[in-house]
Design a protein around this motif. Structure first.
Motif, PDB file in Angstrom:
ATOM      1  N   SER A  50      -9.432  61.061  33.864  1.00 46.56           N
ATOM      2  CA  SER A  50     -10.654  60.299  34.122  1.00 46.56           C
ATOM      3  C   SER A  50     -10.728  59.088  33.199  1.00 46.56           C
ATOM      4  O   SER A  50     -10.056  59.025  32.163  1.00 46.56           O
ATOM      5  CB  SER A  50     -11.881  61.193  33.907  1.00 46.56           C
ATOM      6  OG  SER A  50     -11.992  61.548  32.532  1.00 46.56           O
ATOM      7  N   THR A  51     -11.567  58.128  33.584  1.00 44.25           N
ATOM      8  CA  THR A  51     -11.743  56.924  32.761  1.00 44.25           C
ATOM      9  C   THR A  51     -12.269  57.275  31.377  1.00 44.25           C
ATOM     10  O   THR A  51     -11.864  56.688  30.369  1.00 44.25           O
ATOM     11  CB  THR A  51     -12.714  55.956  33.457  1.00 44.25           C
ATOM     12  OG1 THR A  51     -12.266  55.699  34.782  1.00 44.25           O
ATOM     13  CG2 THR A  51     -12.801  54.639  32.706  1.00 44.25           C
ATOM     14  N   GLU A  52     -13.156  58.250  31.314  1.00 45.18           N
ATOM     15  CA  GLU A  52     -13.713  58.664  30.028  1.00 45.18           C
ATOM     16  C   GLU A  52     -12.633  59.278  29.138  1.00 45.18           C
ATOM     17  O   GLU A  52     -12.569  59.000  27.932  1.00 45.18           O
ATOM     18  CB  GLU A  52     -14.850  59.661  30.262  1.00 45.18           C
ATOM     19  CG  GLU A  52     -15.615  60.030  29.005  1.00 45.18           C
ATOM     20  CD  GLU A  52     -16.836  60.880  29.303  1.00 45.18           C
ATOM     21  OE1 GLU A  52     -17.544  61.253  28.350  1.00 45.18           O
ATOM     22  OE2 GLU A  52     -17.072  61.180  30.499  1.00 45.18           O
TER      23      GLU A  52
ATOM     24  N   TYR B 261     -11.454  57.693  25.353  1.00 46.78           N
ATOM     25  CA  TYR B 261     -11.624  58.387  24.079  1.00 46.78           C
ATOM     26  C   TYR B 261     -10.328  59.025  23.564  1.00 46.78           C
ATOM     27  O   TYR B 261     -10.059  58.999  22.358  1.00 46.78           O
ATOM     28  CB  TYR B 261     -12.714  59.458  24.211  1.00 46.78           C
ATOM     29  CG  TYR B 261     -14.105  58.874  24.299  1.00 46.78           C
ATOM     30  CD1 TYR B 261     -14.695  58.272  23.190  1.00 46.78           C
ATOM     31  CD2 TYR B 261     -14.824  58.920  25.486  1.00 46.78           C
ATOM     32  CE1 TYR B 261     -15.974  57.725  23.269  1.00 46.78           C
ATOM     33  CE2 TYR B 261     -16.098  58.384  25.577  1.00 46.78           C
ATOM     34  CZ  TYR B 261     -16.664  57.782  24.460  1.00 46.78           C
ATOM     35  OH  TYR B 261     -17.927  57.233  24.540  1.00 46.78           O
ATOM     36  N   GLU B 262      -9.535  59.598  24.453  1.00 46.78           N
ATOM     37  CA  GLU B 262      -8.357  60.348  24.013  1.00 46.78           C
ATOM     38  C   GLU B 262      -7.086  59.499  23.964  1.00 46.78           C
ATOM     39  O   GLU B 262      -6.084  59.914  23.381  1.00 46.78           O
ATOM     40  CB  GLU B 262      -8.133  61.553  24.930  1.00 46.78           C
ATOM     41  CG  GLU B 262      -9.298  62.534  24.919  1.00 46.78           C
ATOM     42  CD  GLU B 262      -9.059  63.719  25.840  1.00 46.78           C
ATOM     43  OE1 GLU B 262      -7.873  64.082  26.027  1.00 46.78           O
ATOM     44  OE2 GLU B 262     -10.037  64.266  26.373  1.00 46.78           O
ATOM     45  N   PHE B 263      -7.150  58.320  24.553  1.00 44.03           N
ATOM     46  CA  PHE B 263      -5.973  57.448  24.534  1.00 44.03           C
ATOM     47  C   PHE B 263      -6.301  56.070  23.946  1.00 44.03           C
ATOM     48  O   PHE B 263      -5.709  55.650  22.949  1.00 44.03           O
ATOM     49  CB  PHE B 263      -5.417  57.290  25.950  1.00 44.03           C
ATOM     50  CG  PHE B 263      -4.384  56.213  26.084  1.00 44.03           C
ATOM     51  CD1 PHE B 263      -3.120  56.360  25.531  1.00 44.03           C
ATOM     52  CD2 PHE B 263      -4.680  55.032  26.760  1.00 44.03           C
ATOM     53  CE1 PHE B 263      -2.165  55.352  25.644  1.00 44.03           C
ATOM     54  CE2 PHE B 263      -3.732  54.026  26.886  1.00 44.03           C
ATOM     55  CZ  PHE B 263      -2.474  54.188  26.321  1.00 44.03           C
ATOM     56  N   GLY B 264      -7.276  55.385  24.546  1.00 48.04           N
ATOM     57  CA  GLY B 264      -7.565  54.015  24.132  1.00 48.04           C
ATOM     58  C   GLY B 264      -7.978  53.887  22.677  1.00 48.04           C
ATOM     59  O   GLY B 264      -7.438  53.048  21.935  1.00 48.04           O
TER      60      GLY B 264
ATOM     61  N   ASP C 298     -17.779  51.743  17.918  1.00 48.00           N
ATOM     62  CA  ASP C 298     -18.903  52.560  18.385  1.00 48.00           C
ATOM     63  C   ASP C 298     -19.353  52.186  19.797  1.00 48.00           C
ATOM     64  O   ASP C 298     -20.330  52.759  20.301  1.00 48.00           O
ATOM     65  CB  ASP C 298     -20.093  52.400  17.426  1.00 48.00           C
ATOM     66  CG  ASP C 298     -19.769  52.909  16.026  1.00 48.00           C
ATOM     67  OD1 ASP C 298     -18.926  53.836  15.935  1.00 48.00           O
ATOM     68  OD2 ASP C 298     -20.314  52.372  15.051  1.00 48.00           O
ATOM     69  N   TYR C 299     -18.659  51.261  20.417  1.00 44.19           N
ATOM     70  CA  TYR C 299     -19.053  50.835  21.764  1.00 44.19           C
ATOM     71  C   TYR C 299     -18.865  51.992  22.747  1.00 44.19           C
ATOM     72  O   TYR C 299     -17.830  52.669  22.755  1.00 44.19           O
ATOM     73  CB  TYR C 299     -18.217  49.634  22.202  1.00 44.19           C
ATOM     74  CG  TYR C 299     -18.403  49.258  23.652  1.00 44.19           C
ATOM     75  CD1 TYR C 299     -19.572  48.636  24.078  1.00 44.19           C
ATOM     76  CD2 TYR C 299     -17.413  49.553  24.589  1.00 44.19           C
ATOM     77  CE1 TYR C 299     -19.751  48.289  25.411  1.00 44.19           C
ATOM     78  CE2 TYR C 299     -17.586  49.209  25.918  1.00 44.19           C
ATOM     79  CZ  TYR C 299     -18.757  48.581  26.326  1.00 44.19           C
ATOM     80  OH  TYR C 299     -18.933  48.254  27.651  1.00 44.19           O
ATOM     81  N   LYS C 300     -19.893  52.219  23.577  1.00 43.45           N
ATOM     82  CA  LYS C 300     -19.853  53.292  24.568  1.00 43.45           C
ATOM     83  C   LYS C 300     -19.963  52.679  25.960  1.00 43.45           C
ATOM     84  O   LYS C 300     -21.047  52.261  26.377  1.00 43.45           O
ATOM     85  CB  LYS C 300     -20.989  54.283  24.335  1.00 43.45           C
ATOM     86  CG  LYS C 300     -20.863  55.044  23.018  1.00 43.45           C
ATOM     87  CD  LYS C 300     -22.001  56.052  22.859  1.00 43.45           C
ATOM     88  CE  LYS C 300     -21.859  56.817  21.554  1.00 43.45           C
ATOM     89  NZ  LYS C 300     -22.953  57.820  21.366  1.00 43.45           N
ATOM     90  N   PRO C 301     -18.849  52.607  26.647  1.00 44.94           N
ATOM     91  CA  PRO C 301     -18.882  52.018  27.985  1.00 44.94           C
ATOM     92  C   PRO C 301     -19.560  52.944  28.985  1.00 44.94           C
ATOM     93  O   PRO C 301     -19.736  54.143  28.739  1.00 44.94           O
ATOM     94  CB  PRO C 301     -17.401  51.830  28.314  1.00 44.94           C
ATOM     95  CG  PRO C 301     -16.707  52.865  27.504  1.00 44.94           C
ATOM     96  CD  PRO C 301     -17.496  53.030  26.251  1.00 44.94           C
ATOM     97  N   ILE C 302     -19.965  52.385  30.097  1.00 44.75           N
ATOM     98  CA  ILE C 302     -20.531  53.172  31.190  1.00 44.75           C
ATOM     99  C   ILE C 302     -19.376  53.585  32.099  1.00 44.75           C
ATOM    100  O   ILE C 302     -18.681  52.735  32.657  1.00 44.75           O
ATOM    101  CB  ILE C 302     -21.574  52.354  31.971  1.00 44.75           C
ATOM    102  CG1 ILE C 302     -22.730  51.955  31.050  1.00 44.75           C
ATOM    103  CG2 ILE C 302     -22.091  53.144  33.165  1.00 44.75           C
ATOM    104  CD1 ILE C 302     -23.746  51.032  31.714  1.00 44.75           C
ATOM    105  N   PHE C 303     -19.169  54.854  32.226  1.00 44.07           N
ATOM    106  CA  PHE C 303     -18.032  55.349  33.003  1.00 44.07           C
ATOM    107  C   PHE C 303     -18.386  55.595  34.464  1.00 44.07           C
ATOM    108  O   PHE C 303     -17.495  55.628  35.315  1.00 44.07           O
ATOM    109  CB  PHE C 303     -17.495  56.645  32.376  1.00 44.07           C
ATOM    110  CG  PHE C 303     -17.019  56.453  30.968  1.00 44.07           C
ATOM    111  CD1 PHE C 303     -15.816  55.831  30.709  1.00 44.07           C
ATOM    112  CD2 PHE C 303     -17.790  56.876  29.895  1.00 44.07           C
ATOM    113  CE1 PHE C 303     -15.369  55.650  29.414  1.00 44.07           C
ATOM    114  CE2 PHE C 303     -17.353  56.696  28.599  1.00 44.07           C
ATOM    115  CZ  PHE C 303     -16.143  56.083  28.346  1.00 44.07           C
TER     116      PHE C 303
END
Length: 284
Positions: A51-53, A57-60, A88-93
């Protein structure tokens, strides 16, 4: 070379000199898409359908630079490394709709196209989402047409067909002391003496000559014996005739020799008488 298309998708093209030597946010340039999402510490490799999320978090974030000296980018007077460093940026998935009717319409138009859904959610305009979807489909078609395709020979795989499917011979694939090799992506067994077959499992057996049986018809042996005796009898007769002829010839020769001797003796006696008479005349 870096390209940015109308959908703001970024693509990077590298020279073949870098093949197998890259790692990072753009994946590994080795023809294996399954290991592109390798984390910086190399502890985790996400599947391509993550998933994009999970990718964020786990790769990018594992590749984020904590030290500005590690950056390869240059900045103008309007910003610096600190301007873009936002851990700390939290994108909208997932697209967020405040209007259920708009969301339903967007689902009908976009299906599972996330770019289309995002554009409708952000702008509230289904036409923009529709345009995004159509443009994305056209871009996908063009990309597939321009992408080089390699049709790999048996035993090879990968984008450039440079990966051998079989890496090592299976244990005990070749039998009876045979040597296993990989040739053109397939197992090849070099058999020891006395064995054959794909995996050298068949022993070579040298067969003995098959004894032949007599096919002489009944009664033929008797006829053969009669013929043999006839040949022997004829041979004996011929030999006997030869002996008789030889004896007769010898007798004739013997008689001829005796007659020659008698004539010789008679002639010598006559000559002696003449010589004696001639000597007596000389004395007188």
């Amino acid at each position: 070379m870096v390209n940015i298309n109308i959908l703001s998708d970024v693509s990077v093209t590298l020279s073949d000199d870098y093949y197998g030597s890259t790692v990072g946010l753009l994946g590994q340039y080795n023809g294996k898409p399954e290991d592109d999402l390798l984390s910086r510490n190399e502890n985790t490799t996400l599947p391509s359908n993550a998933s994009t999320e999970e990718i964020h978090y786990e790769f990018g974030l594992t590749w984020i630079l904590e030290n500005p000296l590690e950056s390869l980018f240059t900045y103008d007077d309007t910003g610096s490394w600190n301007t873009f460093y936002k851990p700390d940026y939290k994108p909208i998935f997932q697209p967020q709709f405040n209007d259920s009717a708009l969301e339903e319409k967007a689902q009908e138009i976009c299906g599972d196209d996330k770019l289309c859904l995002f554009d409708i959610a952000a702008t509230g305009d289904v036409n923009i989402g529709q345009s995004t979807r159509e443009t994305g489909q056209e871009l996908t078609t063009i990309t597939e047409l321009l992408k080089p395709t390699c049709f790999c020979s048996e035993g090879y795989e990968g984008v450039m067909c440079n990966d051998t499917i079989l890496q090592d011979c299976e244990e005990d694939f070749c039998l009876n002391g045979a040597t296993c090799q990989i040739v053109a992506g397939a197992y090849l067994c070099i058999c020891s003496d006395g064995f054959t077959g794909p995996n050298c499992g068949t022993k070579i057996v040298v067969s003995s000559p098959i004894p032949t049986t007599s096919t002489t018809p009944p009664g033929s042996n008797k006829a053969s014996s009669v013929n043999t005796w006839m040949i022997i009898s004829i041979a004996l007769v011929v030999v006997l005739l030869i002996v008789i002829v030889a004896v007769i010839s010898a007798s004739v020769c013997l008689c001829f020799v005796k007659r020659c001797k008698v004539k010789s003796y008679t002639r010598n006696e006559h000559d002696a008488q003449i010589i004696e008479k001639f000597e007596m005349k000389l004395k007188n």
